[in-house]
Design an enzyme around this catalytic site. Structure first.
Site, PDB file in Angstrom:
ATOM      1  N   ALA A  92       0.807  -1.228   0.000  1.00 41.50           N
ATOM      2  CA  ALA A  92       0.000   0.000   0.000  1.00 41.50           C
ATOM      3  C   ALA A  92       0.835   1.271   0.000  1.00 41.50           C
ATOM      4  O   ALA A  92       0.291   2.363   0.059  1.00 41.50           O
ATOM      5  CB  ALA A  92      -0.947  -0.007   1.212  1.00 41.50           C
TER       6      ALA A  92
ATOM      7  N   TYR B 140       8.465 -14.221 -13.229  1.00 44.98           N
ATOM      8  CA  TYR B 140       7.293 -13.390 -12.902  1.00 44.98           C
ATOM      9  C   TYR B 140       6.008 -14.096 -13.339  1.00 44.98           C
ATOM     10  O   TYR B 140       5.041 -14.185 -12.574  1.00 44.98           O
ATOM     11  CB  TYR B 140       7.415 -12.031 -13.589  1.00 44.98           C
ATOM     12  CG  TYR B 140       6.306 -11.064 -13.250  1.00 44.98           C
ATOM     13  CD1 TYR B 140       6.238 -10.469 -11.991  1.00 44.98           C
ATOM     14  CD2 TYR B 140       5.319 -10.740 -14.177  1.00 44.98           C
ATOM     15  CE1 TYR B 140       5.219  -9.572 -11.674  1.00 44.98           C
ATOM     16  CE2 TYR B 140       4.301  -9.841 -13.869  1.00 44.98           C
ATOM     17  CZ  TYR B 140       4.259  -9.262 -12.623  1.00 44.98           C
ATOM     18  OH  TYR B 140       3.249  -8.383 -12.303  1.00 44.98           O
TER      19      TYR B 140
ATOM     20  N   LYS C 293       2.884 -15.331 -11.041  1.00 44.32           N
ATOM     21  CA  LYS C 293       1.529 -14.796 -11.189  1.00 44.32           C
ATOM     22  C   LYS C 293       0.527 -15.885 -11.607  1.00 44.32           C
ATOM     23  O   LYS C 293      -0.655 -15.810 -11.263  1.00 44.32           O
ATOM     24  CB  LYS C 293       1.530 -13.616 -12.170  1.00 44.32           C
ATOM     25  CG  LYS C 293       2.250 -12.381 -11.619  1.00 44.32           C
ATOM     26  CD  LYS C 293       1.587 -11.862 -10.333  1.00 44.32           C
ATOM     27  CE  LYS C 293       2.186 -10.568  -9.825  1.00 44.32           C
ATOM     28  NZ  LYS C 293       1.535 -10.051  -8.602  1.00 44.32           N
TER      29      LYS C 293
HETATM   30  N1  NAD Z   1       2.121  -1.973 -12.828  1.00 38.93           N
HETATM   31  C1  NAD Z   1       1.727  -2.937 -13.645  1.00 38.93           C
HETATM   32  O1  NAD Z   1       1.721  -2.766 -14.886  1.00 38.93           O
HETATM   33  C2  NAD Z   1       1.251  -4.243 -13.092  1.00 38.93           C
HETATM   34  C3  NAD Z   1       0.671  -5.156 -13.997  1.00 38.93           C
HETATM   35  C4  NAD Z   1       0.219  -6.375 -13.521  1.00 38.93           C
HETATM   36  C5  NAD Z   1       0.341  -6.671 -12.174  1.00 38.93           C
HETATM   37  N2  NAD Z   1       0.906  -5.788 -11.320  1.00 38.93           N
HETATM   38  C6  NAD Z   1       0.995  -6.166  -9.919  1.00 38.93           C
HETATM   39  O2  NAD Z   1       0.403  -5.186  -9.112  1.00 38.93           O
HETATM   40  C7  NAD Z   1       1.026  -5.182  -7.823  1.00 38.93           C
HETATM   41  C8  NAD Z   1       1.430  -3.774  -7.460  1.00 38.93           C
HETATM   42  O3  NAD Z   1       2.380  -3.315  -8.406  1.00 38.93           O
HETATM   43  P1  NAD Z   1       2.635  -1.758  -8.715  1.00 38.93           P
HETATM   44  O4  NAD Z   1       2.693  -1.644 -10.184  1.00 38.93           O
HETATM   45  O5  NAD Z   1       1.712  -0.923  -7.921  1.00 38.93           O
HETATM   46  O6  NAD Z   1       4.145  -1.662  -8.212  1.00 38.93           O
HETATM   47  P2  NAD Z   1       4.830  -0.736  -7.110  1.00 38.93           P
HETATM   48  O7  NAD Z   1       6.267  -1.106  -7.177  1.00 38.93           O
HETATM   49  O8  NAD Z   1       4.436   0.675  -7.309  1.00 38.93           O
HETATM   50  O9  NAD Z   1       4.188  -1.266  -5.748  1.00 38.93           O
HETATM   51  C9  NAD Z   1       4.537  -2.496  -5.203  1.00 38.93           C
HETATM   52  C10 NAD Z   1       4.694  -2.304  -3.714  1.00 38.93           C
HETATM   53  O10 NAD Z   1       4.983  -3.579  -3.116  1.00 38.93           O
HETATM   54  C11 NAD Z   1       5.916  -3.359  -2.090  1.00 38.93           C
HETATM   55  N3  NAD Z   1       6.670  -4.558  -1.792  1.00 38.93           N
HETATM   56  C12 NAD Z   1       7.468  -5.262  -2.625  1.00 38.93           C
HETATM   57  N4  NAD Z   1       8.040  -6.275  -1.956  1.00 38.93           N
HETATM   58  C13 NAD Z   1       7.594  -6.202  -0.680  1.00 38.93           C
HETATM   59  C14 NAD Z   1       7.853  -6.955   0.490  1.00 38.93           C
HETATM   60  N5  NAD Z   1       8.695  -8.003   0.486  1.00 38.93           N
HETATM   61  N6  NAD Z   1       7.213  -6.613   1.638  1.00 38.93           N
HETATM   62  C15 NAD Z   1       6.365  -5.557   1.656  1.00 38.93           C
HETATM   63  N7  NAD Z   1       6.100  -4.802   0.581  1.00 38.93           N
HETATM   64  C16 NAD Z   1       6.720  -5.114  -0.568  1.00 38.93           C
HETATM   65  C17 NAD Z   1       6.847  -2.263  -2.642  1.00 38.93           C
HETATM   66  O11 NAD Z   1       7.564  -1.617  -1.604  1.00 38.93           O
HETATM   67  C18 NAD Z   1       5.861  -1.361  -3.363  1.00 38.93           C
HETATM   68  O12 NAD Z   1       5.400  -0.318  -2.539  1.00 38.93           O
HETATM   69  C19 NAD Z   1       2.196  -6.167  -7.916  1.00 38.93           C
HETATM   70  O13 NAD Z   1       1.795  -7.410  -7.374  1.00 38.93           O
HETATM   71  C20 NAD Z   1       2.416  -6.296  -9.417  1.00 38.93           C
HETATM   72  O14 NAD Z   1       3.001  -7.522  -9.763  1.00 38.93           O
HETATM   73  C21 NAD Z   1       1.363  -4.573 -11.749  1.00 38.93           C
END
Ligand code: NAD
Length: 238
Positions: free
Chosen positions: A16, A141, A145
């Site tokens: 978050a 990845y 997923k």
């Molecule tokens: N951005 C995209 O295009 C996209 C597409 C498909 C899926 N996702 C998924 O959405 C989710 C959020 O991604 P986002 O794009 O907001 O990325 P982001 O990097 O902005 O946010 C991810 C957050 O997860 C936290 N995090 C990572 N490892 C952690 C850990 N070990 N403990 C606690 N917190 C941890 C990070 O500090 C970060 O704040 C992820 O699961 C990602 O795989 C993102």
């Protein structure tokens, strides 16, 4: 002002501190939920690494004692990385699985006792379009997923009798700090995702957050075990 749709509900959102997770936490709060925000970095209620042994049980207990129960968990903390198999180390793969799968499994397992006490239990997992498809360089990845979608289907079957729904959001390319470095370094890669989307743009974190809020609400009470694409139509066209 809140919409009131989630008044009285308690949510725990991991990841978050940034991007999609931050937008989801904000949207659930706008809908009236009390939210415990968790991340290893950023402006959150609880700084924690979700891969740490025992941490998920402690986070669940904290949400329960702070707010008097738990209705909704959103497992959004995640990492990504591109690596072809010739350069793939054990550590790269293991770290991907630890954050994106093992921590999610533990959060679900540890939250279940409290979720079963709720009459509106919701488990919302954040997969990816890569929960259903693959791409060169994305083996770790995509494997992680796909596992999230597998968890969704199996846990939904197991906990449905307790009235808990389990769904997995499958975002396409969303404009967040996770994707920004790749999109900046490779403008053609960014353009490819924009053109892939029928809607002709990248998604914004709020595009995903609004779907999460729907899945958390009573409107989604008979939906469970599904992967829900939020990809602007990218994956469903020739
Ligand atoms: N951005 C995209 O295009 C996209 C597409 C498909 C899926 N996702 C998924 O959405 C989710 C959020 O991604 P986002 O794009 O907001 O990325 P982001 O990097 O902005 O946010 C991810 C957050 O997860 C936290 N995090 C990572 N490892 C952690 C850990 N070990 N403990 C606690 N917190 C941890 C990070 O500090 C970060 O704040 C992820 O699961 C990602 O795989 C993102």
């Amino acid at each position: 002002m809140t919409t009131g749709r989630l008044d009285g509900r308690v949510a725990l959102v991991t990841g978050a501190g940034s991007g999609i997770g931050r937008a989801i936490a904000r949207r659930l709060a706008v809908d009236g939920a009390r939210v415990l925000t968790v991340d290893r970095a950023g402006d959150v209620d609880r700084v924690a690494d979700v891969t740490e042994a025992g941490i998920n049980a402690r986070l669940v207990a904290e949400a329960g004692s702070r707010f008097g129960g738990l209705d909704i968990i959103v497992a959004c903390a995640g990492i990504t990385g591109m690596q072809t198999l010739d350069g793939h180390s054990d550590e790269f793969f293991d770290t991907m699985m630890a954050v994106n799968v093992t921590a999610v499994f533990r959060l679900i397992r540890d939250a279940l006792p409290l979720l079963k006490q709720s009459s509106h239990g919701r488990i919302i997992l954040i997969g990816s379009v890569m929960s259903s498809f693959g791409e060169a360089g994305m083996a770790a990845y995509a494997a992680s997923k796909h596992a999230v979608l597998g968890l969704t289907k199996s846990v939904a079957a197991e906990v449905g009798a307790s009235g808990i729904t389990v769904n997995c959001i499958q975002p396409g390319a969303i404009d967040t700090p996770m994707t920004a470095p790749a999109f900046t370094a490779m403008p053609a890669f960014k353009q490819r995702w924009i053109e892939k989307a029928a809607l002709g743009r990248l998604g914004q974190p709020e595009d995903v957050a609004d779907v999460a809020a729907f899945l958390a609400s009573d409107d989604a009470r008979f939906m469970s075990g599904h992967g829900v694409f939020v990809d602007g139509g990218a994956t469903q066209r020739q």
